[in-house]
Scaffold this active site. Structure first.
Site, short mmCIF file in Angstrom:
data_model
loop_
_atom_site.label_atom_id
_atom_site.label_comp_id
_atom_site.label_asym_id
_atom_site.label_seq_id
_atom_site.Cartn_x
_atom_site.Cartn_y
_atom_site.Cartn_z
N TYR A 78 -6.24 0.37 12.79
CA TYR A 78 -6.33 1.34 11.68
C TYR A 78 -5.17 1.10 10.69
O TYR A 78 -4.01 0.94 11.11
CB TYR A 78 -6.27 2.79 12.21
CG TYR A 78 -6.02 3.75 11.08
CD1 TYR A 78 -7.06 4.09 10.21
CD2 TYR A 78 -4.74 4.20 10.79
CE1 TYR A 78 -6.82 4.89 9.11
CE2 TYR A 78 -4.50 5.00 9.70
CZ TYR A 78 -5.53 5.35 8.86
OH TYR A 78 -5.30 6.12 7.76
N ARG A 127 -11.01 5.77 4.23
CA ARG A 127 -10.08 5.28 3.20
C ARG A 127 -10.69 4.26 2.26
O ARG A 127 -11.66 3.59 2.60
CB ARG A 127 -8.89 4.59 3.90
CG ARG A 127 -8.07 5.49 4.81
CD ARG A 127 -7.06 6.27 4.02
NE ARG A 127 -6.31 7.21 4.84
CZ ARG A 127 -5.09 7.63 4.53
NH1 ARG A 127 -4.48 7.21 3.44
NH2 ARG A 127 -4.48 8.51 5.28
N ARG A 157 -3.05 7.41 11.78
CA ARG A 157 -1.73 7.06 12.30
C ARG A 157 -1.51 7.83 13.60
O ARG A 157 -2.01 8.94 13.77
CB ARG A 157 -0.64 7.45 11.30
CG ARG A 157 -0.59 6.56 10.08
CD ARG A 157 0.61 6.87 9.21
NE ARG A 157 0.47 8.13 8.52
CZ ARG A 157 1.07 9.25 8.85
NH1 ARG A 157 1.88 9.30 9.89
NH2 ARG A 157 0.87 10.36 8.17
N SER A 216 1.63 14.36 3.64
CA SER A 216 0.30 13.74 3.59
C SER A 216 -0.74 14.83 3.33
O SER A 216 -0.60 15.95 3.81
CB SER A 216 -0.02 13.07 4.92
OG SER A 216 1.03 12.18 5.26
C1 OXD Z 1 -0.04 9.21 4.74
C2 OXD Z 1 -0.69 8.10 4.01
O1 OXD Z 1 -0.50 9.55 5.82
O2 OXD Z 1 -0.24 7.82 2.89
O3 OXD Z 1 0.94 9.75 4.23
O4 OXD Z 1 -1.63 7.49 4.53
MN MN Z 2 1.60 8.79 2.46
#
Ligand code: OXD
Ligand code: MN
Length: 583
Positions: A197, A368, A69, A248
């Site tokens: 992503y 992931r 992110r 996270s």
């Molecule tokens: C986060 C996720 O970054 O759940 O919180 O991917």
């Molecule tokens: Mn999360």
């Protein structure tokens, strides 16, 4: 597939902007999914994994510059900067639309635009919201089919007149300089460009289910939170539900799928959700109820093993998409922290040959799995209940080497809101024994709150007044360290011992020790049977040290100073109490 005029008008407008060669509606059928899988494999967007060992599983690599992110390129475009608040990036909506329209203009020329109608929440649930994502990426379509209830069911849900969140995504050339993840809460709109992503492009998740939903919840009287939901079944067969918010990378997915320690016979943990909770007051019984709006898990692969999370591992054995992990020569997957030893020969996330003598990681640290929630062996029988599950306790937590004790209970709702608002976590790369850099992350929502966080705190306080039978609020810290930097608490399945104390407190079954920060367990009330842990270590885990708290209070005040007069009086009052308690 729909006569909804709002849908059709918006679609024409977006088509005129992105100018796709053709348009494909996603209907949610297995046939269409299978055809798209084949197409993605043929084009090289996805790789088919070993179908004997991992049936229905596929692999995808993102661009090297597009692996996480991007908070600095994420915007909340409210009419005024004040409404977005000091913790969000803001742009003027009109200017932002202008800028983005130039990027989106013709972005799907010669490409197919997929129309993905999706529901966050189960069909027909009073909690649910519908979104429609337009995208030029089959990877996004296949992920959305796992993470949401997608297809005709979503169009049926909104019928001819219903509203939906308008989500537009174009992959373009994944240019990080022109990457934007933008939310227009007043328009119920999300635009994402130049990324492929997950967190930036699966727009149902962080963008809709947290940023836009937090705004909708504020306006409509409910809450969208970055929380797992789990049920704990005791030996008598009674199930109680809790939610927990951690920043996270603090183990939400692991806690949500916890396996009880061998000594806690007859206990079971049932997963309702691992990342997001939508909460509403049920007028019938005055309790707070939660749903998991998602349909799958988008979990971090490295570190996932039989020890850390066997249930997650099992969840990824079929119909799962792996992104940026390492591929073994037999077409199965591997990552650092996997059960199996490092493969002698494999292909890494950068598509390069990998052998164990390489200094680089085989899997990207943020690689992931996208796995259907229904695959999870401990999925709760209630996980699709349209009315949600009643919540007995809300837990906040973070990684704190020294400051926070293993567990404590807030004195009341407003104090609990303060505990959530002052949540923080330390960076994990800290050298053994050293205290990491503290990042303040209220309710684990810092990157996900779609409006002014001062108003968000106020909303929490107001919600408390509307819940006749409020859940009790707690704070946990699984990451307390000793003088040598060692973890003092075993964590993982043993965390159930702490959750059990929490439920006993909710039932008024055990007493507690009053301290300046709230109620702590009496040592004898924690079930430590079968655990090899000394009395001194337990004392340390349950200690509250003034010097750390005085330092932390200074950090809390510095953070709150950003909110100016939007910081609710109730939070200021709690801060004053905490300072007085340590004076
Ligand atoms: C986060 C996720 O970054 O759940 O919180 O991917
Ligand atoms: Mn999360």
């Amino acid at each position: 597939m729909t006569n909804n005029k709002k849908v059709l008008t918006w679609l024409e407008e977006m088509k005129a902007l992105v100018k796709p060669a053709n348009v494909v509606w996603i209907d949610g059928s297995d046939e269409q999914r299978d055809a798209l899988r084949k197409e993605a494999v043929a084009s090289g967007e996805m790789i088919e994994l070993n179908q004997e060992k991992l049936p229905g599983c596929y692999y995808h690599r993102t661009a090297e510059n597009d692996v996480a992110r991007v908070e600095d390129r994420t915007f909340i475009c409210t009419p005024t900067e004040e409404e977005a608040g000091p913790t969000n990036n803001w742009m003027d909506p009109a200017k932002c639309y202008d800028m983005l329209k130039k990027l989106f203009d013709g972005s799907m020329q010669g490409r197919t635009m997929y129309v993905i109608p999706f529901i966050m929440g189960s069909k027909g649930s009073p909690f649910s919201k519908v979104g429609i994502e337009l995208t030029d990426s089959i990877y996004v379509v296949l992920n959305m089919l796992i993470m949401t209830r997608a297809g005709q069911c979503a169009l049926d849900e909104i019928g001819e007149n219903g509203d939906f969140t308008k989500c537009l995504h174009a992959k373009k050339d994944v240019d990080p300089e022109n990457r934007y993840i933008v939310h227009f809460p007043q328009d119920n709109t999300i635009w994402s460009v130049n990324s492929a992503y997950g967190g930036n492009v699966l727009l149902g998740k962080k963008c809709l289910a947290l940023r836009i939903a937090s705004y909708l919840g504020w306006k409509e009287g409910w809450m969208a939170e970055h929380m797992l939901i789990l049920g704990i079944e005791n030996p008598q067969g009674e199930v109680r539900y809790i939610t927990a918010a951690f920043p996270s990378a603090c183990g939400k997915t692991n806690l949500a799928m916890l396996i009880p320690p061998a000594t806690m016979k007859g206990y079971k943990v049932w997963t309702v959700g691992d990342d997001i909770a939508w909460l509403r007051v049920n007028p019938a019984d005055g309790k707070l109820y939660a749903i998991n709006p998602e349909f799958g898990f988008f979990g971090v692969a490295p570190g996932t093993s039989s020890k850390s999370n066997k249930n997650a591992l099992i969840s990824t054995q079929k119909n799962t998409i792996f992104t940026n992990v390492c591929v073994r020569d037999d077409g199965t997957v591997w990552w650092e922290g996997h059960d199996d030893p490092a493969p002698q020969h494999a292909t890494d996330w950068l598509d390069k040959e990998w052998t164990p003598d390489k200094e680089t990681k085989a899997a990207h640290p943020n690689s992931r799995f996208t796995a259907p929630a229904a695959n999870c062996p401990c999925i709760s029988s209630e996980w699709e209940n349209p009315n949600g599950v009643p919540i007995s306790a809300i837990i906040f937590g973070g990684r704190r080497a020294k400051t926070a004790p293993l567990v404590y209970q807030a004195r009341d709702w407003n104090h609990g809101v303060f505990v959530g608002a002052t949540m923080a976590s330390e960076t994990t790369a800290a050298a053994a024994g050293a205290v990491g850099v503290v990042r303040r992350d209220p309710m684990a929502m810092l990157p996900f709150c779609g409006y002014h966080m001062g108003e968000y705190f106020k909303h929490w306080i107001e919600m408390g007044k509307k819940i006749p039978h409020q859940p009790k609020i707690f704070h946990v810290n699984w990451f307390r360290r000793g003088d040598q930097g060692e973890f003092l608490w075993p964590g993982f399945g043993d965390n159930l011992r702490v959750l059990n104390w929490i439920l006993e407190r909710c039932d008024g079954k055990v007493d507690a020790v009053e301290t300046p920060i709230g109620y702590l367990p009496k040592k004898e009330d924690l079930d430590l049977s079968g655990l090899d842990i000394s009395d001194e270590v337990i004392d340390e885990l349950l200690s509250v040290k003034k010097e750390y708290w005085v330092e932390d209070i200074a950090g809390q005040k510095e953070f709150f100073a950003k909110f100016g007069d939007k910081l609710p009086q109730e939070i200021k009052d709690e801060m004053a109490k905490l300072e007085k308690n340590f004076a």
